[in-house]
Design a protein around this motif. Structure first.
Motif, PDB file in Angstrom:
ATOM      1  N   ARG A  43      51.660  38.356  41.252  1.00 35.07           N
ATOM      2  CA  ARG A  43      52.407  38.359  40.156  1.00 35.07           C
ATOM      3  C   ARG A  43      54.089  38.459  40.691  1.00 35.07           C
ATOM      4  O   ARG A  43      54.849  38.291  40.274  1.00 35.07           O
ATOM      5  N   LEU A  44      54.073  39.415  41.333  1.00 30.88           N
ATOM      6  CA  LEU A  44      55.269  40.582  41.765  1.00 30.88           C
ATOM      7  C   LEU A  44      56.038  39.079  42.699  1.00 30.88           C
ATOM      8  O   LEU A  44      56.971  38.967  43.109  1.00 30.88           O
ATOM      9  N   SER A  45      55.061  39.414  44.060  1.00 28.76           N
ATOM     10  CA  SER A  45      55.893  38.517  44.750  1.00 28.76           C
ATOM     11  C   SER A  45      55.663  37.108  45.131  1.00 28.76           C
ATOM     12  O   SER A  45      56.619  36.396  45.823  1.00 28.76           O
ATOM     13  N   ARG A  46      55.064  35.960  43.611  1.00 23.78           N
ATOM     14  CA  ARG A  46      55.038  34.943  43.830  1.00 23.78           C
ATOM     15  C   ARG A  46      55.025  34.182  45.294  1.00 23.78           C
ATOM     16  O   ARG A  46      54.355  33.227  45.308  1.00 23.78           O
ATOM     17  N   LYS A  47      53.869  34.710  45.557  1.00 26.45           N
ATOM     18  CA  LYS A  47      52.970  34.157  46.526  1.00 26.45           C
ATOM     19  C   LYS A  47      51.552  34.956  46.319  1.00 26.45           C
ATOM     20  O   LYS A  47      51.591  36.163  45.983  1.00 26.45           O
ATOM     21  N   PRO A  48      50.582  33.973  46.786  1.00 28.18           N
ATOM     22  CA  PRO A  48      49.349  34.766  47.283  1.00 28.18           C
ATOM     23  C   PRO A  48      48.716  35.652  47.083  1.00 28.18           C
ATOM     24  O   PRO A  48      48.804  36.784  48.628  1.00 28.18           O
ATOM     25  N   GLY A  49      48.422  36.994  46.150  1.00 28.13           N
ATOM     26  CA  GLY A  49      48.309  38.230  47.100  1.00 28.13           C
ATOM     27  C   GLY A  49      46.789  37.972  47.929  1.00 28.13           C
ATOM     28  O   GLY A  49      46.349  36.876  47.412  1.00 28.13           O
ATOM     29  N   VAL A  50      46.466  38.566  48.585  1.00 28.84           N
ATOM     30  CA  VAL A  50      45.072  38.666  49.605  1.00 28.84           C
ATOM     31  C   VAL A  50      43.916  40.201  49.434  1.00 28.84           C
ATOM     32  O   VAL A  50      44.761  40.702  49.640  1.00 28.84           O
ATOM     33  N   CYS A  51      42.870  39.542  49.384  1.00 30.65           N
ATOM     34  CA  CYS A  51      42.485  40.596  48.704  1.00 30.65           C
ATOM     35  C   CYS A  51      41.061  40.795  49.918  1.00 30.65           C
ATOM     36  O   CYS A  51      40.373  39.765  50.127  1.00 30.65           O
ATOM     37  N   LEU A  52      40.590  41.868  50.560  1.00 36.03           N
ATOM     38  CA  LEU A  52      39.338  41.151  51.927  1.00 36.03           C
ATOM     39  C   LEU A  52      37.464  42.121  51.050  1.00 36.03           C
ATOM     40  O   LEU A  52      38.285  43.471  50.886  1.00 36.03           O
ATOM     41  N   ALA A  53      36.425  41.232  51.566  1.00 41.42           N
ATOM     42  CA  ALA A  53      35.558  43.059  51.471  1.00 41.42           C
ATOM     43  C   ALA A  53      34.330  41.722  52.260  1.00 41.42           C
ATOM     44  O   ALA A  53      34.619  41.217  52.729  1.00 41.42           O
ATOM     45  N   THR A  54      33.233  42.877  52.129  1.00 41.68           N
ATOM     46  CA  THR A  54      31.845  42.172  52.970  1.00 41.68           C
ATOM     47  C   THR A  54      31.140  41.417  51.993  1.00 41.68           C
ATOM     48  O   THR A  54      31.902  41.183  51.106  1.00 41.68           O
ATOM     49  N   LEU A  55      29.833  41.615  52.756  1.00 38.65           N
ATOM     50  CA  LEU A  55      29.456  40.456  52.023  1.00 38.65           C
ATOM     51  C   LEU A  55      28.514  41.545  50.799  1.00 38.65           C
ATOM     52  O   LEU A  55      28.988  42.801  50.626  1.00 38.65           O
ATOM     53  N   GLY A  56      27.941  41.167  50.145  1.00 34.88           N
ATOM     54  CA  GLY A  56      26.681  41.640  48.345  1.00 34.88           C
ATOM     55  C   GLY A  56      27.795  41.881  47.854  1.00 34.88           C
ATOM     56  O   GLY A  56      28.755  42.028  47.285  1.00 34.88           O
ATOM     57  N   PRO A  57      27.279  43.513  47.853  1.00 37.21           N
ATOM     58  CA  PRO A  57      28.101  44.919  46.796  1.00 37.21           C
ATOM     59  C   PRO A  57      29.712  45.165  46.946  1.00 37.21           C
ATOM     60  O   PRO A  57      30.147  45.379  46.229  1.00 37.21           O
ATOM     61  N   GLY A  58      29.914  44.340  48.244  1.00 42.14           N
ATOM     62  CA  GLY A  58      31.867  44.544  48.190  1.00 42.14           C
ATOM     63  C   GLY A  58      32.632  43.650  47.900  1.00 42.14           C
ATOM     64  O   GLY A  58      33.019  43.843  47.241  1.00 42.14           O
ATOM     65  N   ALA A  59      31.901  42.754  48.131  1.00 41.45           N
ATOM     66  CA  ALA A  59      32.497  41.231  47.403  1.00 41.45           C
ATOM     67  C   ALA A  59      32.195  41.106  45.771  1.00 41.45           C
ATOM     68  O   ALA A  59      33.338  40.708  45.061  1.00 41.45           O
ATOM     69  N   ILE A  60      31.137  41.918  45.116  1.00 40.67           N
ATOM     70  CA  ILE A  60      31.101  42.073  44.182  1.00 40.67           C
ATOM     71  C   ILE A  60      32.002  42.578  43.070  1.00 40.67           C
ATOM     72  O   ILE A  60      32.410  41.909  42.070  1.00 40.67           O
ATOM     73  N   ASN A  61      32.727  43.867  43.893  1.00 38.74           N
ATOM     74  CA  ASN A  61      33.877  44.779  43.536  1.00 38.74           C
ATOM     75  C   ASN A  61      35.415  44.036  42.973  1.00 38.74           C
ATOM     76  O   ASN A  61      35.638  44.848  42.944  1.00 38.74           O
ATOM     77  N   LEU A  62      35.084  42.826  44.319  1.00 34.96           N
ATOM     78  CA  LEU A  62      36.578  42.882  44.303  1.00 34.96           C
ATOM     79  C   LEU A  62      36.232  41.567  42.595  1.00 34.96           C
ATOM     80  O   LEU A  62      37.733  41.022  42.224  1.00 34.96           O
ATOM     81  N   THR A  63      35.427  40.873  42.125  1.00 32.70           N
ATOM     82  CA  THR A  63      35.273  40.881  40.913  1.00 32.70           C
ATOM     83  C   THR A  63      36.146  40.704  39.832  1.00 32.70           C
ATOM     84  O   THR A  63      37.006  39.621  39.210  1.00 32.70           O
ATOM     85  N   LEU A  64      36.390  42.344  39.369  1.00 30.27           N
ATOM     86  CA  LEU A  64      37.222  42.699  38.066  1.00 30.27           C
ATOM     87  C   LEU A  64      38.934  42.115  38.712  1.00 30.27           C
ATOM     88  O   LEU A  64      39.938  41.941  37.719  1.00 30.27           O
ATOM     89  N   GLY A  65      39.738  42.113  39.846  1.00 31.10           N
ATOM     90  CA  GLY A  65      41.094  42.126  39.851  1.00 31.10           C
ATOM     91  C   GLY A  65      41.324  40.519  39.675  1.00 31.10           C
ATOM     92  O   GLY A  65      42.084  39.967  39.801  1.00 31.10           O
ATOM     93  N   THR A  66      39.806  39.673  40.592  1.00 31.55           N
ATOM     94  CA  THR A  66      40.084  38.690  40.445  1.00 31.55           C
ATOM     95  C   THR A  66      40.122  38.166  39.969  1.00 31.55           C
ATOM     96  O   THR A  66      40.512  37.166  38.638  1.00 31.55           O
TER      97      THR A  66
END
Length: 547
Positions: A61-84
């Motif tokens: 939002r602030l940099s005007r370019k895509p922010g990037v987040c990373l997680a592993t499979l399964g539970p780690g990836a599902i934890n990314l859903t809220l901010g996504t």
């Protein structure tokens, strides 16, 4: 020359000008983590993947370019859903990267395997799984291009573990993004005719003005035509608080102060406004307003948002083209002074009084007094959001940030870390309730380790205050919203950072200034008196008599 897909993946990220990744590694993405070693991309190790997604959200939002987040499979990836999901609804460009199990397991029931493309489908613009090594550059380019294309939002890249280990001779694709088009001249003619006939036009500015960096053009347009500007919460500051055309932020109640301008409007010029910011049936309940839509993209369909004319393209160019058709201001009713008088009276309602716990109005005033006009405050979701959104004076865009479309709790502390990373020269304050703070307070360790100092101000009432507010209004009592807190000062000190406790209302402004000037990570615990919530709704119910 062949190289591992993991190495090619990082090369593609560099081609996209990625400078930082927020995340938490796992077994399934260790090849990618190894490829990041010795590369000019800063990897910020978080303590929870949800926090990583919020960091990428605010960074985008602030940099005007895509922010990037990373997680592993399964539970780690599902934890990314809220901010996504938050990034998707608030139109922040974000690319989520998730590891995945080997391809020989994804067609059957298997340990930790979840079809992530399907999980993320409702909360992203697009998602792609790298199955063939040679498609890596195309999938990464598409993810970044789609995240930045109108309307900006979130995308997903899934990288199976075995694909990351394979080799390919594919090369990164050059990064490029589409630019908004120029306005249609015939549509500009139509807008000119509508405005010349308008009796009481009002501008409703949304966050698209921030994303398009069109604040200066909006101010010039409002000045030249003499049209008052109401903003959504997300657009606070696109017209400075002290500007003669600014009437404030709309989004709290149907008859909050700013709504009086929209109640009387016959024509609404919606500039960069997304319907998710504040539903149009709140300000156009009778479906009787002429609506002019000025945005980078087409309008969402809504019965209360039926357009008289729509202009899609570069917002600044569009506003400039319309303004050039007028040589004098339009004739409009001056009600701004009345609204501002009411707001100033509310802001100073307890001036000179030493109430403790501290009144919300005093909290807002102390925060504003302690910060420079270009400093950044992030307001978590809860009762405090309503007070800050309504009363906090903003002078520049993107200096008062909310989770608006999703309205999620827990974003402000990780978001403040990202804000400080984008703007290291500005003071950053995370304003959070006690409930929201403990949802992601583990990221205090991340901020300290990464040497990213900001201040956290906790509005402490041992309740989920916004829910209690609504329960009291509807049922006359509260239910299941009360809890106990740890000693927040000792909690902060356990992370090796400074903790402050406010014992008198007059201490708050000086403590905030002290913490900001120290340029260190700090937590301030302040008891808040939310009895003002009910008083506010009672007062707003009678405001129509003043106009």
């Amino acid at each position: 020359m062949n190289k591992k897909v993991a190495d090619l993946f990082v090369d593609c990220l560099l081609e996209e000008n990625v400078e930082v990744i927020f995340g938490l590694p796992g077994e399934e993405n260790i090849d990618l983590m190894e490829a990041l070693n010795d590369k000019p991309i800063r990897f910020i190790l978080v303590r929870h993947e949800q926090a990583a997604s919020f960091m990428a959200d605010i960074y985008g939002r602030l940099s005007r370019k895509p922010g990037v987040c990373l997680a592993t499979l399964g539970p780690g990836a599902i934890n990314l859903t809220l901010g996504t999901a938050d990034a998707q609804l608030d139109s922040a460009p974000l690319v989520a990267i998730a590891g995945q199990s080997n391809r020989n397991r994804i067609f059957k029931e298997s340990h930790q395997y979840i079809n992530l493309i399907e999980v993320f489908r409702p909360i992203t613009k697009w998602g792609g799984r790298i199955i063939l090594p040679e498609t890596t550059p195309e999938i990464i380019r598409k993810a970044f291009k789609t995240a930045m294309a109108d309307r900006q939002g979130a995308t997903l890249i899934v990288l199976p573990e075995d694909v990351a280990e394979e080799t390919t001779n594919a090369k990164p694709i050059k990064s490029a993004y589409p630019k908004p088009t120029e306005p249609n001249e015939k549509q500009v003619d139509r807008v000119e005719n509508i405005l010349k006939e308008a009796k009481q036009p009002v501008i409703l500015a949304g966050h698209g003005v921030c994303r398009s960096r069109a604040s200066k053009s909006l101010v010039a347009f409002a000045e030249k035509l003499g049209i008052p500007v109401a903003t959504t919460f997300m657009a606070k500051g696109v017209v400075p608080y002290d500007h003669p055309c600014c009437v404030g932020a709309i989004g709290f109640m149907k008859h909050d102060y700013v709504n009086f301008g929209l109640d009387r409007a016959d024509t609404v010029i919606a500039v960069g406004y997304d319907l998710v910011e504040y539903p149009p049936n709140r300000w156009n309940p009778d479906l009787d307003k002429k609506i002019i839509h000025i945005h980078t993209g087409v309008a969402e369909v809504d019965q209360a948002y039926s357009l008289e004319v729509g202009l899609q393209g570069d917002i600044s160019l569009t506003l400039n083209e319309i303004a050039a058709r007028f040589d004098k201001p339009l004739s409009t009713t001056d009600y701004r002074s009345k609204i501002l008088k009411l707001r100033e009276e509310e802001m100073s309602r307890f001036a000179g009084q030493n109430h403790y716990p501290v009144k919300p109005q005093q909290m807002v005033k102390s925060i504003r007094d302690a910060l420079a006009p270009d400093d950044i405050v992030l307001c978590d979701t809860g009762a405090l959001k309503m007070w800050m959104a309504r009363l906090y004076p903003c002078y520049q865009p993107d200096t008062c940030l909310f989770s608006n479309g999703l309205g999620t709790m827990g974003f402000s502390v990780p978001g403040a870390l990202a804000a400080k990373l984008v703007h290291p020269d500005k003071a950053v304050v995370a304003v959070t309730g006690d409930g929201s703070f403990l949802m992601n307070s583990q990221e205090l360790e991340t901020a300290k380790r990464e040497n990213l100092p900001f201040v956290i101000l906790i509005w402490n009432d041992s309740n989920y205050g916004l829910i209690e507010w609504k329960q009291n209004l509807k049922f006359g009592r509260k239910s299941f919203v009360t809890f106990e807190n740890p000693d927040f000062v000792k909690y902060a000190e356990s992370f090796g950072i400074k903790g402050y406790r406010i014992n008198r209302s007059e201490e708050l402004t000086s403590t905030l200034r002290k913490a900001i000037e120290a340029k260190e990570l700090a937590v301030i615990d302040c008891q808040v008196d939310y009895s003002e919530n009910t008083e506010l709704t009672n007062r707003l119910g009678h405001l129509t008599k003043l106009f």
